[in-house]
Design an enzyme around this catalytic site. Sequence first.
Site, PDB file in Angstrom:
ATOM      1  N   ARG A  98      43.568  16.197  48.841  1.00 14.75           N
ATOM      2  CA  ARG A  98      42.213  16.163  48.259  1.00 14.75           C
ATOM      3  C   ARG A  98      41.756  17.535  47.756  1.00 14.75           C
ATOM      4  O   ARG A  98      40.739  17.649  47.079  1.00 14.75           O
ATOM      5  CB  ARG A  98      41.218  15.607  49.278  1.00 14.75           C
ATOM      6  N   LYS A 104      41.932  57.573  37.839  1.00 21.01           N
ATOM      7  CA  LYS A 104      43.096  56.771  38.264  1.00 21.01           C
ATOM      8  C   LYS A 104      44.174  57.649  38.876  1.00 21.01           C
ATOM      9  O   LYS A 104      44.508  58.683  38.306  1.00 21.01           O
ATOM     10  CB  LYS A 104      43.676  56.027  37.054  1.00 21.01           C
TER      11      LYS A 104
END
Length: 465
Positions: A18, A352
């Site tokens: 389900r 970064k």
Amino acid sequence: MASKKFSTLILAAGKGSRMKSDLPKVLHKACGESLLFFVMRAAKTAGTSSIITVLGFGRELVEKEIESEPTASAVYQPEQKGTGNAVEVALSSLPDGPILIVNGDGPLIQKETIQKMLDSHFSSSADLTLGVAHVSNPFGYGRVITKDNQLLRIVEEKDATNEERKISLINGGIYLVNKNYLQKTIPNLKPSKVSGEIYLTDIVAMGASAGAKLQYCELDFTDLLGVNDLLQLSQVEEILRKRILETHQKNGVRIENPSTVWIEAGVECGIGTKIEQSVSLKGRTRIAANCTIGTGSVIYNSELSDEVEVLPYCVIDRATILTKAVLGPYARIRPETKILKSAKIGNFVEIKKTTIGEGSKVNHLSYVGDAQIGSGVNIGCGFVACNYDGFQKHITQIDDGAFIGSGVEAVAPIQIGKNSYVATGSTLTKNVPEDALAIARTKQENKEGYAPKIKSRLNTKKAKG
Ligand code: UD1
Ligand code: CA
């Protein structure tokens, strides 16, 4: 009172058709962690000596999830023939003594739920204690049939008569059963005539007719909610979200407008920290004491030391931020970045894979990638570490005390020496020695009185179309 030693069996083999998903049901996530994680955590904090998990559908994936839990092991149920069969395949792996059996799809179970069951089981020396709840809408759950408060049997929704469906006492899918009771009952289970499934719940009727000591323990229905489809997943997740926020609030974290805040289950947060509205804290983020996380910021798997200030709308991913650093507003801190003590990263700055040294500043509109920035460095507005030549990434190194003017591009690989001074507007293509002044721009030329001439020329051109 006797020692409350117990082992835990988690039934987690089902696909959960389900859920309309190919992911094994227990790996669906709520508040950043799998359903199975919450069940294992509850068993562990309640003091289980070991955890045995029954796996089936998507076994390899689920095995990875339990690898992180040292007390957990797995047994395999090749075909999902029902919860009774799931226990049967585990039977020979179960230690002697009391076994807590729980469904892997019930992530709201808590340490306290289990402790209540343990108290009830041990104080009455029962063979089986069943966790139950009275509910207004029992749809989908097994109904508990009793007579004079004695457990008689459990009937599943699909097998129940209309009369039985009206019963509001439901089976919560939590059982404390002695191993020898399982040995006596489980091998005799027969498939349901209606569904063909082998139901664990039938051990109640077997025991009742054999005169075993059975009892039930009333629990809070919220703790028993099972996840059978994606709607129930989001309902359960909302309860978990509120519980997580409440735990942080009770531990001294100030949360503004909690209905807008998302904090995942694996996040830690220190005393005195303030979380402003619409913040998301995800994964295994660890935030120490007295930090502020500004409105709209999102932090993934990062570590922040004490007194870090994150101004509104920052995104921080897999980074380490040391004490008293200030970020944002609108800063983006990408993986493998380390911002050291008291450093400042301002608006529209992207960092970064870089270390920013103690007290250094990158305050405006810059990109710093693959760089090593020393301490006390000042990087002006609009700096770009040109780290990528289209093939490889290169390192930019800026040593302690350097001053970088605005609008500078550093073409990596490059080293900018200690206490050097880089003039505004420079495009650096070679190293700058210590204490040097670097100017890398074309000389300005002023042509006196030339502006009106060029303007009239351009105007004429425009008029002609
Ligand atoms: C089960 C109970 C029901 C109870 C409800 C509480 C049975 C027969 N019914 O129903 O009385 O009210 O839980 O939430 O036990 N599983 C296996 N192998 C299988 C089948 C299931 O490991 O062959 C696992 C599933 O992955 C799941 C758990 O057992 O984690 C429960 O199975 P599920 O099919 O969800 O049972 P329910 O119909 O919810
Ligand atoms: Ca279920």
